[in-house]
Design an enzyme around this catalytic site. Sequence first.
Site, PDB file in Angstrom:
ATOM      1  CG  ASN A   7      -1.910   1.109   1.231  1.00 15.81           C
ATOM      2  OD1 ASN A   7      -1.606   2.248   0.904  1.00 15.81           O
ATOM      3  ND2 ASN A   7      -3.137   0.801   1.619  1.00 15.81           N
ATOM      4  CG  HIS A  43      -8.038   3.121   1.337  1.00 19.01           C
ATOM      5  ND1 HIS A  43      -8.314   2.215   2.327  1.00 19.01           N
ATOM      6  CD2 HIS A  43      -9.149   3.890   1.235  1.00 19.01           C
ATOM      7  CE1 HIS A  43      -9.532   2.428   2.812  1.00 19.01           C
ATOM      8  NE2 HIS A  43     -10.048   3.450   2.142  1.00 19.01           N
ATOM      9  CD  GLU A  70      -6.899  -1.543   0.969  1.00 19.52           C
ATOM     10  OE1 GLU A  70      -6.366  -2.628   1.243  1.00 19.52           O
ATOM     11  OE2 GLU A  70      -6.782  -0.529   1.688  1.00 19.52           O
ATOM     12  CG  HIS A 190      -5.504  -2.023   9.709  1.00 16.97           C
ATOM     13  ND1 HIS A 190      -5.951  -0.978   8.927  1.00 16.97           N
ATOM     14  CD2 HIS A 190      -5.263  -1.485  10.926  1.00 16.97           C
ATOM     15  CE1 HIS A 190      -6.001   0.130   9.645  1.00 16.97           C
ATOM     16  NE2 HIS A 190      -5.583  -0.160  10.862  1.00 16.97           N
ATOM     17  N   GLY A 213       1.107  -1.446   4.293  1.00 19.35           N
ATOM     18  CA  GLY A 213       1.508  -0.105   3.920  1.00 19.35           C
ATOM     19  C   GLY A 213       2.288   0.628   4.988  1.00 19.35           C
TER      20      GLY A 213
END
EC number: 2.6.99.2
Length: 238
Positions: A7, A43, A70, A190, A213
Site C-alpha cells: 500500500n 486507498h 481499496e 492492517h 503499507g
Amino acid sequence: MTKLSVNINKIATLRNARGGDFPNVVQTAIDLQEFGAQGITVHPRPDERHIRYKDVFDLRPIVHTEFNIEGNPVKKFVDLVLKAKPEQVTLVPDAEDAITSNAGWDTMKHLGFLTEIITEFRQNGIRTSIFLDPNPKLIETAVKTGTDRIELYTEAFAKDFALGNKKGVKSYVETAEVAHAAGLGINAGHDLSLDNIAFFAQEVPFIDEVSIGHALISESLYFGFQNVINMYLHKLKG
C-alpha cells in the site's frame, strides 16, 4: 505462497506534505515491483489527503503485477474503479473523516447493498474482496454477496501480538477455515509488520495475499525498500 501487495498511501502523504511531486508515487510503484512486490494497493479517500484520484489513473498503466484499489463504495469511488479496472477492488466501510480503516463490514446488515455493488464490479471483470472482522458468522452472508474474497482486518491481531498474546490469532484461523471451505479467497491487512507477519502467515491458513503499507513504509526508512520487500517475502515463505 502468500503474495505481498504494498500500500503506497504513505508515499502520497509524504509527497503531499510539500505540495510537489516528490516522492513520485508512480516511480515508487515501478521500483517496488522491480524489488519483488507482487501487487500495489491504493486507498483513495474523498478528501484525497494521500492518494489522489488522478494517481489511480497514472498508476494503472505501470502496475503489471496486481492493482488493488481499496475504499468505501460511494458513487465517486465506484465510478473510479469502473474506469480504472484494477485486478481487485477491496470494499472498506470507512467513514469520510476516518484517519484509517477501523472496522470491517457487517455482511448480514449490509447484504443487499454489498450484493448490488459487487454484482456491478463482477460484471466488469473486477475481482472483489470484502474487508471483514475475524468472525466466522459473517462468512455465510459474505458468500451470498457474490464476493470473490474477504480481507481479514488484522488490527486486533497486531495489538494482541504486541502484548504477547498469541492466542489472539485464533479467531483469524477459524474465520479463514470457514471462508476457505465456503470457496472464498482470503486476504489480510492492517498493522501487519515485520515483527508479526511470520507468525500470522504460519498460523492462519489459506491466505492468498497480504496488503501492507504503514509498517512497510516506516520500516523502509531504516532498511530501504529493496531490503524490506525481500524480508517480507522471506517471512511469507515460512
